[in-house]
Design an enzyme around this catalytic site. Structure first.
Site, PDB file in Angstrom:
ATOM      1  N   THR A  61      31.877  33.656 -10.779  1.00 51.12           N
ATOM      2  CA  THR A  61      30.467  33.572 -11.142  1.00 51.12           C
ATOM      3  C   THR A  61      30.081  34.530 -12.270  1.00 51.12           C
ATOM      4  OG1 THR A  61      30.061  33.017  -8.835  1.00 51.12           O
ATOM      5  CG2 THR A  61      28.142  33.500 -10.165  1.00 51.12           C
ATOM      6  N   LYS A 118      45.456  31.113  -2.398  1.00 49.95           N
ATOM      7  CA  LYS A 118      44.410  32.078  -2.047  1.00 49.95           C
ATOM      8  C   LYS A 118      43.763  31.634  -0.739  1.00 49.95           C
ATOM      9  CE  LYS A 118      39.742  33.459  -3.117  1.00 49.95           C
ATOM     10  NZ  LYS A 118      38.653  33.656  -4.073  1.00 49.95           N
TER      11      LYS A 118
END
Lengths: 266, 67
Positions: A210, A100
């Site tokens: 998150t 990524k």
């Protein structure tokens, strides 16, 4: 059953999760298990010299034998640092080349620096990496990253860690409609409905950290996210009914209703 | 004495040593880590062979939690 295919590899889960901000590795693992994720992203950092003995290792809790580990370049602000980080990651993970890429613009917004992102993507693709790229929700940039050879395009829904949900569904829709590689929403998801909306737009997957880790009960939220991604995908496949503003249509037969004639009262 | 820069910090060693010895000296023996020397990746297969010399700049990284 239809699956997510990234760079020729098939995955059952369309939910990808991060490993940051958890209380400990035990909670990290429990949340990942509840999410059903197969692809798990990790950061690459300098080891603390002289403070290592007995320190638990993330890759013991989330082993390469059970998950596709997706090293990321979180915290990198230049193409050069991102490329160096992923070359180290490839060595760290025994030649694993699915990565990524994210190159940040500033520490306040964590908004991607597109110029550096494109430069890093070019270098990494040439170097044989399979690049999943974090980017803005700009459809032109998404197409350029795809043209460079990125294997997945991952536009933000809103700022990293903000939990603000999908702020521009129209841009995401344009990106999805034009893409020939998987499109995954990466960043900004706050709760389950956000993930469902991303999938209902036709996104191929969602990557989040998150939203799960900062929930009051991360393991329960991970489970909610798994269901939301599945529900959103099914809804997209099923094809939603057309929206009909100002036109109501009863679901039940209009004939045979018992009633006193309204006219009688008059 | 030689001085190596390890993750941005100078560290002294009695003499030249292999990457394997360095990793062990740092308490990282047997742990999954990756090493860059003067900007170049050191493949794990080369840890025994490569001899570190005075002034070498090393980065040693691990996987940590992140999104």
């Amino acid at each position: 059953m239809e699956h997510l295919v990234i760079a020729g590899t098939t995955y059952r889960s369309r939910l990808l999760v991060g490993t940051g901000k958890y209380r400990d590795f035990e909670q990290t693992r429990a949340a990942i298990d509840a999410s059903g994720a197969e692809i798990v992203t990790v950061a690459i950092r300098r080891t603390n010299i002289g403070q290592n003995s007995g320190e638990p290792n993330l890759l013991d809790a989330v082993p390469l034998s059970e998950f596709t580990i997706l090293p990321n370049t979180a915290g990198c602000y230049t193409a050069q640092d991102a490329v160096r980080t992923l070359r180290l990651a490839r060595e760290l993970l025994d030649g694993h080349d699915l990565v990524k890429l994210e190159v940040l613009g500033d520490s306040h917004t964590l908004y991607p620096n597109i110029v550096e992102t494109i430069s890093a993507a070019q270098t990494l693709v040439k170097d044989g990496f399979k690049v999943m790229v974090y980017t803005s929700d700009d459809p032109v940039i998404a197409r350029q990253l795809e043209d460079i050879g990125c294997v997945a395009v991952m536009p933000l829904a809103s700022l990293i860690g903000s939990g603000m949900g999908i702020l521009n569904p129209w841009n995401l829709q344009v990106i999805v409609d034009n893409a020939r590689v998987p499109v995954l929403v990466d960043a900004g998801v706050g709760t389950a409905s956000d993930a469902a909306i991303a999938m209902e737009l036709g996104c191929d997957g969602v990557l989040m950290n998150t939203a799960i880790a900062a929930a009051r009960d991360p393991v329960l939220m991970a489970s909610a996210m798994r269901k939301a991604v599945e529900a959103g995908r099914d809804a997209w496949l099923a094809g939603r009914m057309p929206k009909k503003p100002y036109v109501a249509s009863p679901s039940s037969p209009t004939a045979g209703v018992i009633s006193t004639s309204r006219n009688k009262a008059a | 004495m030689i001085t190596l820069s390890i993750n941005g910090q100078p560290k002294e060693f009695p003499g030249p040593l292999s990457v394997t010895h360095l990793v062990e000296a740092l308490g990282l023996g047997g742990k999954r880590c990756a090493v860059e020397r003067n900007g170049e990746i050191v493949p794990r297969s080369q840890f025994e062979v490569i001899e570190l010399t005075d002034g070498d700049v090393l980065e040693i990284v691990v996987a940590v939690g992140g999104g």
